[in-house]
Design a protein around this motif. Structure first.
Motif, PDB file in Angstrom:
ATOM      1  N   UNK A 125      16.380  39.337 122.739  1.00  0.00           N
ATOM      2  CA  UNK A 125      15.359  40.380 122.730  1.00  0.00           C
ATOM      3  C   UNK A 125      14.790  40.395 124.141  1.00  0.00           C
ATOM      4  N   UNK A 126      15.005  41.482 124.882  1.00  0.00           N
ATOM      5  CA  UNK A 126      14.706  41.464 126.302  1.00  0.00           C
ATOM      6  C   UNK A 126      13.211  41.610 126.568  1.00  0.00           C
ATOM      7  N   UNK A 127      12.822  41.209 127.754  1.00  0.00           N
ATOM      8  CA  UNK A 127      11.441  41.295 128.214  1.00  0.00           C
ATOM      9  C   UNK A 127      11.268  40.392 129.415  1.00  0.00           C
ATOM     10  N   UNK A 128      10.061  40.330 129.934  1.00  0.00           N
ATOM     11  CA  UNK A 128       9.832  39.542 131.145  1.00  0.00           C
ATOM     12  C   UNK A 128      10.115  38.061 130.908  1.00  0.00           C
ATOM     13  N   UNK A 129       9.719  37.538 129.747  1.00  0.00           N
ATOM     14  CA  UNK A 129       9.926  36.120 129.472  1.00  0.00           C
ATOM     15  C   UNK A 129      11.402  35.771 129.519  1.00  0.00           C
ATOM     16  N   UNK A 130      12.229  36.573 128.848  1.00  0.00           N
ATOM     17  CA  UNK A 130      13.671  36.290 128.804  1.00  0.00           C
ATOM     18  C   UNK A 130      14.301  36.499 130.179  1.00  0.00           C
ATOM     19  N   UNK A 131      13.872  37.532 130.903  1.00  0.00           N
ATOM     20  CA  UNK A 131      14.437  37.776 132.227  1.00  0.00           C
ATOM     21  C   UNK A 131      14.112  36.614 133.174  1.00  0.00           C
ATOM     22  N   UNK A 132      12.843  36.180 133.193  1.00  0.00           N
ATOM     23  CA  UNK A 132      12.469  35.074 134.076  1.00  0.00           C
ATOM     24  C   UNK A 132      13.163  33.779 133.661  1.00  0.00           C
ATOM     25  N   UNK A 133      13.392  33.608 132.362  1.00  0.00           N
ATOM     26  CA  UNK A 133      14.147  32.449 131.878  1.00  0.00           C
ATOM     27  C   UNK A 133      15.560  32.472 132.459  1.00  0.00           C
ATOM     28  N   UNK A 134      16.201  33.644 132.414  1.00  0.00           N
ATOM     29  CA  UNK A 134      17.555  33.763 132.962  1.00  0.00           C
ATOM     30  C   UNK A 134      17.571  33.436 134.455  1.00  0.00           C
ATOM     31  N   UNK A 135      16.538  33.876 135.175  1.00  0.00           N
ATOM     32  CA  UNK A 135      16.457  33.594 136.604  1.00  0.00           C
ATOM     33  C   UNK A 135      16.274  32.103 136.874  1.00  0.00           C
ATOM     34  N   UNK A 136      15.560  31.414 135.969  1.00  0.00           N
ATOM     35  CA  UNK A 136      15.284  29.987 136.165  1.00  0.00           C
ATOM     36  C   UNK A 136      16.416  29.092 135.681  1.00  0.00           C
ATOM     37  N   UNK A 137      17.372  29.659 134.978  1.00  0.00           N
ATOM     38  CA  UNK A 137      18.446  28.873 134.367  1.00  0.00           C
ATOM     39  C   UNK A 137      19.437  28.369 135.411  1.00  0.00           C
ATOM     40  N   UNK A 138      19.759  27.083 135.347  1.00  0.00           N
ATOM     41  CA  UNK A 138      20.800  26.535 136.213  1.00  0.00           C
ATOM     42  C   UNK A 138      22.168  27.032 135.719  1.00  0.00           C
ATOM     43  N   UNK A 139      23.096  27.226 136.633  1.00  0.00           N
ATOM     44  CA  UNK A 139      24.439  27.664 136.247  1.00  0.00           C
ATOM     45  C   UNK A 139      25.078  26.576 135.384  1.00  0.00           C
ATOM     46  N   UNK A 140      25.412  26.950 134.151  1.00  0.00           N
ATOM     47  CA  UNK A 140      25.978  26.012 133.181  1.00  0.00           C
ATOM     48  C   UNK A 140      27.012  26.751 132.340  1.00  0.00           C
ATOM     49  N   UNK A 141      28.272  26.564 132.615  1.00  0.00           N
ATOM     50  CA  UNK A 141      29.317  27.290 131.889  1.00  0.00           C
ATOM     51  C   UNK A 141      29.480  26.728 130.482  1.00  0.00           C
ATOM     52  N   UNK A 158       8.623  46.039 134.901  1.00  0.00           N
ATOM     53  CA  UNK A 158       8.753  44.768 135.598  1.00  0.00           C
ATOM     54  C   UNK A 158       9.725  44.807 136.776  1.00  0.00           C
ATOM     55  N   UNK A 159      10.347  45.936 137.040  1.00  0.00           N
ATOM     56  CA  UNK A 159      11.256  46.015 138.169  1.00  0.00           C
ATOM     57  C   UNK A 159      12.678  45.621 137.853  1.00  0.00           C
ATOM     58  N   UNK A 160      13.037  45.510 136.563  1.00  0.00           N
ATOM     59  CA  UNK A 160      14.416  45.243 136.182  1.00  0.00           C
ATOM     60  C   UNK A 160      14.735  46.069 134.943  1.00  0.00           C
ATOM     61  N   UNK A 161      16.019  46.309 134.722  1.00  0.00           N
ATOM     62  CA  UNK A 161      16.428  47.073 133.561  1.00  0.00           C
ATOM     63  C   UNK A 161      16.579  46.166 132.346  1.00  0.00           C
ATOM     64  N   UNK A 162      16.614  46.779 131.171  1.00  0.00           N
ATOM     65  CA  UNK A 162      16.793  45.999 129.943  1.00  0.00           C
ATOM     66  C   UNK A 162      18.107  45.231 129.976  1.00  0.00           C
ATOM     67  N   UNK A 163      19.150  45.881 130.490  1.00  0.00           N
ATOM     68  CA  UNK A 163      20.466  45.243 130.526  1.00  0.00           C
ATOM     69  C   UNK A 163      20.502  44.040 131.456  1.00  0.00           C
ATOM     70  N   UNK A 164      19.573  44.002 132.415  1.00  0.00           N
ATOM     71  CA  UNK A 164      19.581  42.902 133.379  1.00  0.00           C
ATOM     72  C   UNK A 164      19.325  41.558 132.707  1.00  0.00           C
ATOM     73  N   UNK A 165      18.563  41.544 131.616  1.00  0.00           N
ATOM     74  CA  UNK A 165      18.285  40.275 130.922  1.00  0.00           C
ATOM     75  C   UNK A 165      19.571  39.653 130.403  1.00  0.00           C
ATOM     76  N   UNK A 166      20.321  40.426 129.632  1.00  0.00           N
ATOM     77  CA  UNK A 166      21.546  39.892 129.046  1.00  0.00           C
ATOM     78  C   UNK A 166      22.603  39.641 130.114  1.00  0.00           C
TER      79      UNK A 166
END
Length: 324
Positions: A125-141, A158-166
């Motif tokens: 479910x997209x939003x600022x919380x999920x987007x910032x979480x994705x930005x803070x996530x370490x690369x982990x395959x 917030x300056x990003x699109x909904x699709x940017x979260x996923x």
């Protein structure tokens, strides 16, 4: 200099290698700053600068293991009271609103890879919380992972699109990404129904119903809430749902204090997964970074959407003191 260590000069270790060398000696070999300076024939100030550069360039990962947060007394109490599988409680006493938000989001980003497995279909479910979480996530395959956008697209403040979260989260996790190529809400129920029957979108909607794990944050019903500022709901819509008992928003849909969706003018116009498909999943990972989301968080728990909770210490205390 430690016993057995060999003096090296910066003529032997230079450039980018110098930063890596200093970081290795400090973090892996346990040398202090003076010992590194002696070993490499440089000043302690230079050692400090190299360590700072290593952190700024994200060459260093400093973290605490999840049990430090999931075995906290409050984490156990949250699980016992609300029937959760696990909780992750981040210290945020004395922190400002923004700092507390970032701490909780970072905690969620650190814990998320531990909660995923090969073959999972993770819905967002997209939003600022999920987007910032994705930005803070370490690369982990994670092998054979699919990330699903559960609600259609719309403008965001917030300056990003909904699709940017996923998309961003999928990139960080090395996952396949499935976005919904449609608006989150249409002007009429008939137009929404027709669009849902379009073959391309119908396949996408069928695909997102494979979700087995959910990552989300709840929305509020305040006048400046995300659901209004994004254009998903009008002020009139908000008034209607509040009068109907709405206390929060989950995946773009208004819910009452029991977590049930409230029927209303938006219901048949939306493009996204029905809320009843998100109840009783293998994992429902809720990130609650602030006190403003207390009532909506309790509704999500009552509704059966939540198995794992990430929040701050003072929010955890408030949840435990609330009537449930």
């Amino acid at each position: 200099m430690t016993p057995g260590s060999k003096r090296r000069t910066m003529g032997q270790v230079s450039g980018e290698n110098a930063v890596i060398e200093v970081a290795w000696l400090y973090y892996h070999e346990g040398l202090n700053q003076k010992e590194i300076a002696d070993t490499l024939s440089i000043s302690r100030a230079t050692v400090v600068n190299y360590l700072q550069e290593a952190r700024e360039r994200e060459l260093i990962r400093i973290t605490l293991a999840a049990p430090a947060f999931t075995t906290h007394r409050l984490a156990h109490e949250l699980c016992r009271r609300f029937g959760l599988k696990a909780a992750y409680v981040v210290p945020e006493e004395g922190a400002g609103l923004e700092q507390a938000f970032r701490r909780v989001v970072k905690g969620a980003a650190l814990w998320l890879p531990d909660l995923l497995a090969p073959g999972d279909h993770l819905g967002l479910a997209w939003g600022r919380t999920v987007y910032d979480l994705a930005e803070a996530l370490e690369v982990t395959a994670i092998e054979d992972l699919t990330v699903l956008q559960l609600v259609g697209s719309m403008a965001t403040p917030y300056g990003f699109t909904a699709e940017a979260c996923s998309t961003r989260l999928a990139q960080r996790l090395g996952a396949r990404c499935l976005n919904l190529h449609a608006p989150a809400i249409l002007s009429s129920a008939s137009l929404s129904a027709a669009l849902r029957e379009e073959p391309i979108l119908k396949r996408q909607l069928d695909e997102i119903e494979k979700v087995n794990k959910l990552l989300f944050s709840v929305g509020t019903v305040a006048g400046d809430s995300h659901i209004v500022s994004s254009g998903l709901a009008t002020a009139g819509d908000l008034d209607f749902y509040i009068r109907s008992g709405a206390v929060g928003v989950i995946c773009g849909r208004f819910v009452d204090k029991t977590g049930r969706e409230i029927p209303g003018p938006m219901s048949e116009r939306m493009i996204g997964i029905p809320l009843d498909h998100l109840v009783g999943l293998e994992s429902g990972i809720l990130v609650t970074p602030g006190h403003d989301k207390l009532e909506a968080t309790l509704a999500a728990i009552r509704g059966g959407y939540v198995t794992h909770l990430v929040t701050g210490l003072t929010v955890a205390e408030a949840l435990l003191e609330a009537e449930f």
